[in-house]
Scaffold this motif. Structure first.
Motif, PDB file in Angstrom:
ATOM      1  N   ILE A  85       1.011  -0.692  -0.595  1.00 52.70           N
ATOM      2  CA  ILE A  85       0.065  -0.252  -0.090  1.00 52.70           C
ATOM      3  C   ILE A  85       1.254   1.253  -0.224  1.00 52.70           C
ATOM      4  O   ILE A  85       2.141   1.509   0.767  1.00 52.70           O
ATOM      5  CB  ILE A  85      -1.435   0.496   0.746  1.00 52.70           C
ATOM      6  CG1 ILE A  85      -2.187   0.956   0.959  1.00 52.70           C
ATOM      7  CG2 ILE A  85      -0.283   0.073   2.837  1.00 52.70           C
ATOM      8  CD1 ILE A  85      -3.610   1.081   2.160  1.00 52.70           C
ATOM      9  N   GLY A  86       0.224   2.597  -0.904  1.00 47.37           N
ATOM     10  CA  GLY A  86       1.029   3.604  -0.894  1.00 47.37           C
ATOM     11  C   GLY A  86       1.307   4.338  -2.135  1.00 47.37           C
ATOM     12  O   GLY A  86       0.013   4.059  -2.571  1.00 47.37           O
ATOM     13  N   SER A  87       2.211   5.142  -2.315  1.00 49.05           N
ATOM     14  CA  SER A  87       2.038   5.714  -3.483  1.00 49.05           C
ATOM     15  C   SER A  87       2.055   4.641  -4.550  1.00 49.05           C
ATOM     16  O   SER A  87       3.027   3.937  -4.056  1.00 49.05           O
ATOM     17  CB  SER A  87       2.925   7.417  -3.475  1.00 49.05           C
ATOM     18  OG  SER A  87       4.329   6.842  -3.730  1.00 49.05           O
ATOM     19  N   HIS A  88       1.782   5.746  -5.672  1.00 48.36           N
ATOM     20  CA  HIS A  88       2.013   4.573  -7.082  1.00 48.36           C
ATOM     21  C   HIS A  88       3.181   4.278  -7.189  1.00 48.36           C
ATOM     22  O   HIS A  88       3.802   3.144  -7.422  1.00 48.36           O
ATOM     23  CB  HIS A  88       1.447   5.540  -8.404  1.00 48.36           C
ATOM     24  CG  HIS A  88       1.379   5.064  -9.856  1.00 48.36           C
ATOM     25  ND1 HIS A  88       2.379   5.396  -9.854  1.00 48.36           N
ATOM     26  CD2 HIS A  88       0.677   4.599  -9.906  1.00 48.36           C
ATOM     27  CE1 HIS A  88       2.573   4.566 -11.880  1.00 48.36           C
ATOM     28  NE2 HIS A  88       1.015   4.281 -11.413  1.00 48.36           N
ATOM     29  N   ASP A  89       4.394   5.673  -6.642  1.00 47.14           N
ATOM     30  CA  ASP A  89       5.822   4.340  -7.082  1.00 47.14           C
ATOM     31  C   ASP A  89       6.841   3.307  -6.364  1.00 47.14           C
ATOM     32  O   ASP A  89       7.320   3.403  -6.611  1.00 47.14           O
ATOM     33  CB  ASP A  89       6.181   6.180  -7.085  1.00 47.14           C
ATOM     34  CG  ASP A  89       6.272   7.787  -8.662  1.00 47.14           C
ATOM     35  OD1 ASP A  89       6.155   7.070  -9.670  1.00 47.14           O
ATOM     36  OD2 ASP A  89       6.302   8.519  -8.257  1.00 47.14           O
TER      37      ASP A  89
END
Length: 92
Positions: A85-89
């Motif tokens: 889980i997290g940002s796209h990058d």
């Protein structure tokens, strides 16, 4: 596809808790809502669920916010495993 069971490992659990701590109450409510939708239908159009490519071709992700995603894998017809889980990058 309706989800009966969501599984994850300890690494994801820790990352998920850390991710949630950074959220405002409104963002936490949005996350909770997305997870409810996900349990009912992982391909609901509100989630923008899509299969990943290349090395990640066995994985899918869905949109939590404009920039944040949750990566998962379909284990069986009713079991999903959350991986990241997290940002796209961060997750690709």
């Amino acid at each position: 596809m309706k989800v009966e069971q969501i599984i994850s490992d300890i690494t994801f659990e820790k990352k998920f808790e850390k991710y949630k701590q950074k959220l405002t109450q409104k963002e936490r409510d949005n996350l909770r809502n997305k997870l409810v939708i996900f349990r009912d239908n992982i391909f609901d159009e509100r989630l923008n669920t899509h299969r990943l490519n290349w090395k990640l071709k066995d994985y899918y992700s869905f949109r939590i916010t404009y920039s944040d995603r949750l990566k998962f894998r379909i284990v069986s017809d009713s079991i999903i495993m959350f991986y990241d889980i997290g940002s796209h990058d961060q997750i690709y």
